[in-house]
Scaffold this active site. Structure first.
Site, mmCIF file in Angstrom:
data_model
loop_
_atom_site.group_PDB
_atom_site.id
_atom_site.type_symbol
_atom_site.label_atom_id
_atom_site.label_comp_id
_atom_site.label_asym_id
_atom_site.label_seq_id
_atom_site.Cartn_x
_atom_site.Cartn_y
_atom_site.Cartn_z
ATOM 1 N N LYS A 108 16.090 42.504 12.223
ATOM 2 C CA LYS A 108 16.391 43.166 10.933
ATOM 3 C C LYS A 108 16.117 42.252 9.744
ATOM 4 O O LYS A 108 15.710 42.715 8.688
ATOM 5 C CB LYS A 108 17.827 43.676 10.904
ATOM 6 C CG LYS A 108 18.907 42.607 11.007
ATOM 7 C CD LYS A 108 19.509 42.566 12.382
ATOM 8 C CE LYS A 108 20.372 41.344 12.585
ATOM 9 N NZ LYS A 108 20.977 41.266 13.895
ATOM 10 N N GLY A 137 22.291 48.484 16.783
ATOM 11 C CA GLY A 137 22.212 48.113 18.205
ATOM 12 C C GLY A 137 21.762 49.270 19.083
ATOM 13 O O GLY A 137 20.632 49.759 18.972
ATOM 14 N N ILE A 139 22.702 52.336 19.017
ATOM 15 C CA ILE A 139 22.790 53.686 18.418
ATOM 16 C C ILE A 139 21.401 54.185 18.025
ATOM 17 O O ILE A 139 20.707 53.531 17.245
ATOM 18 C CB ILE A 139 23.670 53.666 17.139
ATOM 19 C CG1 ILE A 139 25.039 53.066 17.428
ATOM 20 C CG2 ILE A 139 23.800 55.067 16.551
ATOM 21 C CD1 ILE A 139 25.866 52.828 16.181
ATOM 22 N N LYS A 208 19.985 45.626 7.131
ATOM 23 C CA LYS A 208 20.020 46.931 7.809
ATOM 24 C C LYS A 208 20.012 48.058 6.776
ATOM 25 O O LYS A 208 19.374 49.099 6.983
ATOM 26 C CB LYS A 208 21.245 47.010 8.708
ATOM 27 C CG LYS A 208 21.166 46.022 9.876
ATOM 28 C CD LYS A 208 22.496 45.869 10.582
ATOM 29 C CE LYS A 208 22.394 44.934 11.781
ATOM 30 N NZ LYS A 208 23.697 44.580 12.341
HETATM 31 N N1 HSE Z 1 25.793 40.112 13.916
HETATM 32 C C1 HSE Z 1 25.576 41.525 14.093
HETATM 33 C C2 HSE Z 1 26.923 42.244 14.049
HETATM 34 C C3 HSE Z 1 24.878 41.754 15.400
HETATM 35 O O1 HSE Z 1 27.979 41.607 14.007
HETATM 36 O O2 HSE Z 1 26.925 43.451 14.041
HETATM 37 C C4 HSE Z 1 23.903 42.876 15.429
HETATM 38 O O3 HSE Z 1 22.992 42.897 14.388
#
Ligand code: HSE
Length: 435
Positions: A108, A137, A139, A208
Site C-alpha cells: 500500500k 487484508g 477483505i 489505503k
Molecule cells: N499494520 C497494518 C495494520 C497491517 O495494523 O492494519 C496491514 O496493512
C-alpha cells in the site's frame, strides 16, 4: 484444464509473514489452484534479503532462495511482490513489467506514493497489476469497487483500515487503559510493530485511503493529498467522554466525493455513534463502509492483517491474473477518467466534540457560545460536569458538540476558545462522523 497445459511461473518477492503463507497456499492447494487458474502455478523462486536466515524455514527448499529480487522478477510470468516499502520493491515491479510479467502486490505504501507510475508501466507493457491485499487484508474491497460497483456512483467511503489502531482504541474503550500501556501490551503480543509510527500516526491508513479514493472516484489521489492525524494524542478522557455521549472512538479513513466539484480524503480519529455498523468493529478487524447512489450502504468486514488472511487475497489475485494470462484478456486497469480535483481537507464538512475546562462562574457559557456564533458554527448540545473545587478553584468541564460546519470554521472556533478568558484549557477536540 488440459493435462498438457504449460505451468505459469510464479516468483515471490519477500518471505515475511504474508510471503510464507502465500507459498504454503501455493504448495498445499496446488491441485485446486491449477484447476481454478487453468494451469499449474509453479513456484520458480523466492527473493529474500538474507537467504541464510530463511533457510531455517524447513518447508521451502533453499534452492528456491535468492537475494536478487529484480533478477528473479525477470524470470516469471507472474511476480508476487511482498517486500513492502518503496525500494527495491518498485524497481523489481518495473523489471517484471519490462520482462512481460504481471504483478500481484500488497504494497500500500508503494501504491499510495507511486501508483500512477506503476499503473502506466503495466499498461504500456500490456500486463496487469493487482493489489487486493493492499487494503483491508483478506477483505474483498478493491475488486468490488472496481468491478461490482462499476455501474454505480460511489459518494463516500468510511473505513477502519488499520488493525493496530483499532485494537488499541478498542482496548482503551473496553478496559479503561491509557494509550501508552495498551500499545506496549500490543507490542508484547505481536499485534503492534516495534516501531508503531506508520500505524499509530495514520500513515498506513492514509496510503489505503488514497488507494480506495482513487479507485472509487476514478481520480488520482496521491497519498500526500490525504489529510492525516493519528491516535497517539488521544487520552482516556477522550474515550470516556465519547462513551458518555453514546459514541466510540475509531481511526477512520474518509473519502468523499462532492459531485463534480472534487474529492476530499482524510484520516483522523472520530467519534462514531454506537448504533453505526462501524462501531461494532472490534479488535484488529477492519471494515469498509461504502455509500453509493444506487446500491445505498454496503459494509465489507474481516481480517485486515495477518499472514494467512492476507495470503487469501494475494492468491485470489494470482489466480485471477493467471486466468487472464491464459485467456489473453486483461482485467480493468487504472480508471482516472473523472480526474476530479482533490480539495483541501479544510473544505470538509464535519462536526466536533470539544471538551473545555472552564471557570464555574457567571457568564462563562455566554462567552463560550459567542465564540461559536462568531464563526457561524451552531452548537447542537452542551453538557456541563461540575468540578470538585479542589485547590479552591471552581472549575467545570463543558462538552460541546457542534452541528455540521466547514473544518476551517471549526478550526477557528478551537483557536479562539484557547484565547477565551474563562476557558482554562481546551482539553480535547475530536470530530464526529457517521451520523
Ligand atoms: N499494520 C497494518 C495494520 C497491517 O495494523 O492494519 C496491514 O496493512
Amino acid at each position: 484444464m488440459s493435462s498438457s497445459q504449460a505451468p505459469i511461473r510464479v516468483a515471490v518477492l519477500g518471505c515475511g509473514t504474508v510471503g510464507r503463507q502465500v507459498i504454503r497456499l501455493l504448495q498445499e492447494s496446488a491441485s485446486d489452484l491449477a484447476w481454478r487458474a487453468g494451469a499449474p502455478l509453479e513456484l520458480v523462486g523466492v527473493a529474500v534479503k538474507d537467504p541464510a536466515e530463511t533457510g531455517l524455514w524447513q518447508e521451502l527448499d533453499p534452492a528456491y532462495l535468492t537475494d536478487d529480487a529484480t533478477g528473479l522478477a525477470r524470470q516469471a510470468d507472474i511476480v508476487v511482490e511482498l517486500i513492502g516499502g518503496i525500494e527495491p520493491a518498485r524497481s523489481a515491479i518495473l523489471a517484471a513489467f519490462e520482462a512481460g510479467a504481471s504483478v500481484v502486490t500488497a504494497n500500500k505504501a508503494l501504491l499510495g506514493s507511486h501508483g500512477p507510475e506503476l499503473y502506466d508501466a503495466a499498461r504500456s507493457a500490456g500486463v496487469e497489476i493487482y493489489f487486493e491485499a493492499a487494503v483491508g487484508g483478506a477483505i474483498p474491497i478493491l475488486r468490488p469497487i472496481r468491478e461490482s460497483l462499476a455501474g454505480d456512483t460511489i459518494t463516500r467511503i468510511l473505513g477502519i483500515v488499520n488493525g493496530t489502531t483499532n485494537y488499541v482504541l478498542d482496548r482503551m474503550t473496553t478496559e479503561g487503559l491509557g494509550f501508552a500501556e495498551v500499545l506496549r501490551q500490543a507490542q508484547e503480543l505481536g499485534y503492534a510493530e516495534a516501531d508503531p509510527t506508520a500505524d499509530v500516526e495514520g500513515f498506513d491508513a492514509a496510503s489505503k485511503a488514497a488507494i480506495l479514493a482513487s479507485s472509487a472516484f476514478h481520480t488520482r489521489v496521491p497519498v500526500d493529498a490525504v489529510s492525516r492525524q493519528g491516535i497517539s494524542h488521544l487520552t482516556l478522557d477522550d474515550i470516556v467522554a465519547a462513551r458518555a455521549t453514546g459514541h466510540v472512538v475509531k481511526l477512520l479513513a474518509i473519502a468523499e466525493r462532492r459531485g463534480s466539484e472534487g474529492v476530499i480524503v482524510r484520516v483522523h480519529p472520530a467519534l462514531v455513534p454506537r448504533k453505526h455498523p462501524l462501531a461494532s468493529v472490534r479488535g484488529v478487524f477492519n471494515a469498509i463502509y461504502v455509500e453509493a447512489e444506487a446500491a445505498g450502504e454496503l459494509m465489507f468486514y474481516g481480517r485486515g492483517a495477518g499472514g494467512r488472511p492476507t495470503s487469501s487475497a494475494v492468491v485470489g489475485d494470482l489466480v485471477t491474473v493467471a486466468r487472464h494470462r491464459l485467456t489473453g484478456g486483461l482485467g480493468p486497469g487504472e480508471s482516472v477518467y473523472l480526474g476530479l480535483p482533490v480539495l483541501p481537507a479544510g473544505q470538509a464538512v464535519t462536526r466536533l466534540q470539544i471538551r473545555l475546562l472552564v471557570r464555574d462562574q457567571p457568564g462563562v457559557l455566554a462567552g463560550v457560545s459567542k465564540v461559536f456564533a462568531s464563526h457561524a458554527v451552531s452548537i447542537e448540545t452542551v453538557r456541563q460536569t461540575a468540578g470538585d473545587g479542589a485547590n479552591g478553584v471552581d472549575l467545570a468541564t463543558l462538552t460541546v458538540v457542534t452541528h455540521k460546519a466547514p473544518e476551517t470554521a471549526l478550526g477557528r472556533v478551537v483557536a479562539d476558545l484557547s484565547d477565551e478568558a474563562t476557558v482554562v484549557a481546551v482539553a480535547g477536540v475530536i470530530r464526529v462522523e457517521g451520523e
